[in-house]
Motif scaffolding. Structure first.
Motif, PDB file in Angstrom:
ATOM      1  N   ILE A  69      -7.848   2.011  -4.200  1.00 55.96           N
ATOM      2  CA  ILE A  69      -6.635   2.270  -4.725  1.00 55.96           C
ATOM      3  C   ILE A  69      -5.452   2.519  -3.721  1.00 55.96           C
ATOM      4  CG2 ILE A  69      -5.198   4.066  -6.079  1.00 55.96           C
ATOM      5  CD1 ILE A  69      -7.795   4.327  -7.998  1.00 55.96           C
ATOM      6  N   ASP A  70      -5.838   3.106  -2.767  1.00 57.73           N
ATOM      7  CA  ASP A  70      -5.175   3.595  -1.632  1.00 57.73           C
ATOM      8  C   ASP A  70      -4.712   2.224  -0.799  1.00 57.73           C
ATOM      9  OD1 ASP A  70      -5.085   6.223  -2.260  1.00 57.73           O
ATOM     10  OD2 ASP A  70      -6.649   6.826  -0.583  1.00 57.73           O
ATOM     11  N   GLN A  71      -5.723   1.321  -0.509  1.00 58.27           N
ATOM     12  CA  GLN A  71      -5.372   0.146   0.077  1.00 58.27           C
ATOM     13  C   GLN A  71      -4.328  -0.844  -0.762  1.00 58.27           C
ATOM     14  OE1 GLN A  71      -9.594  -1.625   0.678  1.00 58.27           O
ATOM     15  NE2 GLN A  71      -9.852  -0.317   2.613  1.00 58.27           N
ATOM     16  N   ASN A  72      -4.546  -0.760  -2.023  1.00 58.40           N
ATOM     17  CA  ASN A  72      -3.691  -1.476  -2.820  1.00 58.40           C
ATOM     18  C   ASN A  72      -2.388  -1.220  -2.729  1.00 58.40           C
ATOM     19  OD1 ASN A  72      -3.031  -3.533  -4.715  1.00 58.40           O
ATOM     20  ND2 ASN A  72      -3.470  -2.004  -6.519  1.00 58.40           N
ATOM     21  N   LEU A  73      -2.272   0.268  -2.776  1.00 55.54           N
ATOM     22  CA  LEU A  73      -0.641   1.021  -2.619  1.00 55.54           C
ATOM     23  C   LEU A  73      -0.138   0.433  -1.373  1.00 55.54           C
ATOM     24  CD1 LEU A  73       1.185   2.739  -3.864  1.00 55.54           C
ATOM     25  CD2 LEU A  73       0.152   4.549  -2.960  1.00 55.54           C
ATOM     26  N   LYS A  74      -0.887   0.871  -0.222  1.00 60.96           N
ATOM     27  CA  LYS A  74      -0.598   0.261   1.156  1.00 60.96           C
ATOM     28  C   LYS A  74       0.210  -1.104   1.122  1.00 60.96           C
ATOM     29  CE  LYS A  74      -2.899   4.024   3.517  1.00 60.96           C
ATOM     30  NZ  LYS A  74      -4.031   4.212   4.791  1.00 60.96           N
ATOM     31  N   LYS A  75      -0.875  -2.050   0.610  1.00 59.39           N
ATOM     32  CA  LYS A  75      -0.237  -3.479   0.670  1.00 59.39           C
ATOM     33  C   LYS A  75       0.877  -3.552  -0.006  1.00 59.39           C
ATOM     34  CE  LYS A  75      -4.928  -5.316   1.088  1.00 59.39           C
ATOM     35  NZ  LYS A  75      -6.219  -5.974   0.323  1.00 59.39           N
ATOM     36  N   ARG A  76       1.122  -2.879  -1.269  1.00 57.13           N
ATOM     37  CA  ARG A  76       2.346  -3.037  -2.114  1.00 57.13           C
ATOM     38  C   ARG A  76       3.490  -2.397  -1.435  1.00 57.13           C
ATOM     39  NH1 ARG A  76       0.744  -0.498  -7.566  1.00 57.13           N
ATOM     40  NH2 ARG A  76       3.046  -1.003  -8.005  1.00 57.13           N
ATOM     41  N   VAL A  77       3.295  -1.436  -0.708  1.00 56.99           N
ATOM     42  CA  VAL A  77       4.125  -0.891   0.097  1.00 56.99           C
ATOM     43  C   VAL A  77       4.849  -1.874   1.094  1.00 56.99           C
ATOM     44  CG1 VAL A  77       4.982   1.191   1.674  1.00 56.99           C
ATOM     45  CG2 VAL A  77       3.672   1.713  -0.585  1.00 56.99           C
ATOM     46  N   GLU A  78       3.758  -2.302   1.686  1.00 59.04           N
ATOM     47  CA  GLU A  78       4.367  -3.472   2.869  1.00 59.04           C
ATOM     48  C   GLU A  78       4.837  -4.459   2.330  1.00 59.04           C
ATOM     49  OE1 GLU A  78       0.519  -4.143   4.726  1.00 59.04           O
ATOM     50  OE2 GLU A  78       0.251  -2.616   5.504  1.00 59.04           O
ATOM     51  N   VAL A  79       4.979  -4.893   1.290  1.00 57.65           N
ATOM     52  CA  VAL A  79       5.839  -5.816   0.720  1.00 57.65           C
ATOM     53  C   VAL A  79       6.959  -5.262  -0.234  1.00 57.65           C
ATOM     54  CG1 VAL A  79       3.918  -7.724   0.763  1.00 57.65           C
ATOM     55  CG2 VAL A  79       4.348  -6.284  -1.369  1.00 57.65           C
ATOM     56  N   ASN A  80       7.382  -4.031  -0.112  1.00 57.40           N
ATOM     57  CA  ASN A  80       8.411  -3.379  -0.488  1.00 57.40           C
ATOM     58  C   ASN A  80       8.309  -3.376  -2.208  1.00 57.40           C
ATOM     59  OD1 ASN A  80       9.710  -2.339   1.706  1.00 57.40           O
ATOM     60  ND2 ASN A  80      10.529  -4.374   2.146  1.00 57.40           N
ATOM     61  N   ASP A  81       7.293  -3.338  -2.821  1.00 61.15           N
ATOM     62  CA  ASP A  81       7.158  -3.176  -4.221  1.00 61.15           C
ATOM     63  C   ASP A  81       7.877  -1.818  -4.350  1.00 61.15           C
ATOM     64  OD1 ASP A  81       6.097  -2.254  -6.551  1.00 61.15           O
ATOM     65  OD2 ASP A  81       4.586  -3.580  -6.730  1.00 61.15           O
ATOM     66  N   PRO A  82       8.964  -1.847  -5.351  1.00 62.02           N
ATOM     67  CA  PRO A  82       9.859  -0.582  -5.622  1.00 62.02           C
ATOM     68  C   PRO A  82       9.027   0.516  -6.354  1.00 62.02           C
ATOM     69  CG  PRO A  82      10.795  -2.394  -6.746  1.00 62.02           C
ATOM     70  CD  PRO A  82       9.683  -3.034  -5.973  1.00 62.02           C
ATOM     71  N   ASP A  83       7.805  -0.048  -7.327  1.00 61.11           N
ATOM     72  CA  ASP A  83       7.046   0.945  -7.779  1.00 61.11           C
ATOM     73  C   ASP A  83       6.102   1.733  -6.853  1.00 61.11           C
ATOM     74  OD1 ASP A  83       8.611   0.691 -10.256  1.00 61.11           O
ATOM     75  OD2 ASP A  83       7.068  -0.790 -11.016  1.00 61.11           O
ATOM     76  N   ALA A  84       5.466   0.737  -6.013  1.00 64.99           N
ATOM     77  CA  ALA A  84       4.548   1.174  -4.944  1.00 64.99           C
ATOM     78  C   ALA A  84       5.333   2.254  -4.212  1.00 64.99           C
ATOM     79  CB  ALA A  84       3.989   0.188  -4.329  1.00 64.99           C
TER      80      ALA A  84
END
Length: 86
Positions: A9-24
């Protein structure tokens, strides 16, 4: 396939943050805020707000109203409150 462990879950969130997913970004910001890392929280909420995340605007309005990690700023409080209400 959905993540099944906290690490995934943490890894998935970090990946989504890296691509500027607003919800993440909003979720990660709240995690940082709750751990006392206000600077990173404000940075992530700012990015998410620019991308149209309503919750991030609401959180920023609270930060500027209460002065969490920043000087209290009523103009920014009103701005982000209005953005959250739109």
């Amino acid at each position: 396939l959905a993540p099944s462990t906290e690490e995934e879950i943490d890894q998935n969130l970090k990946k989504r943050v890296e691509v500027n997913d607003p919800d993440a970004l909003d979720t990660a910001a709240m995690n940082h805020f709750q751990s006392g890392d206000y600077a990173t929280a404000i940075e992530y909420w700012g990015k998410a707000a620019e991308l149209g995340n309503i919750e991030s605007n609401y959180h920023l309005s609270t930060v500027y109203h209460e002065g969490f990690g920043v000087d209290r700023d009523m103009k920014k409080y009103i701005y982000h409150s209005e953005q959250a209400a739109i």
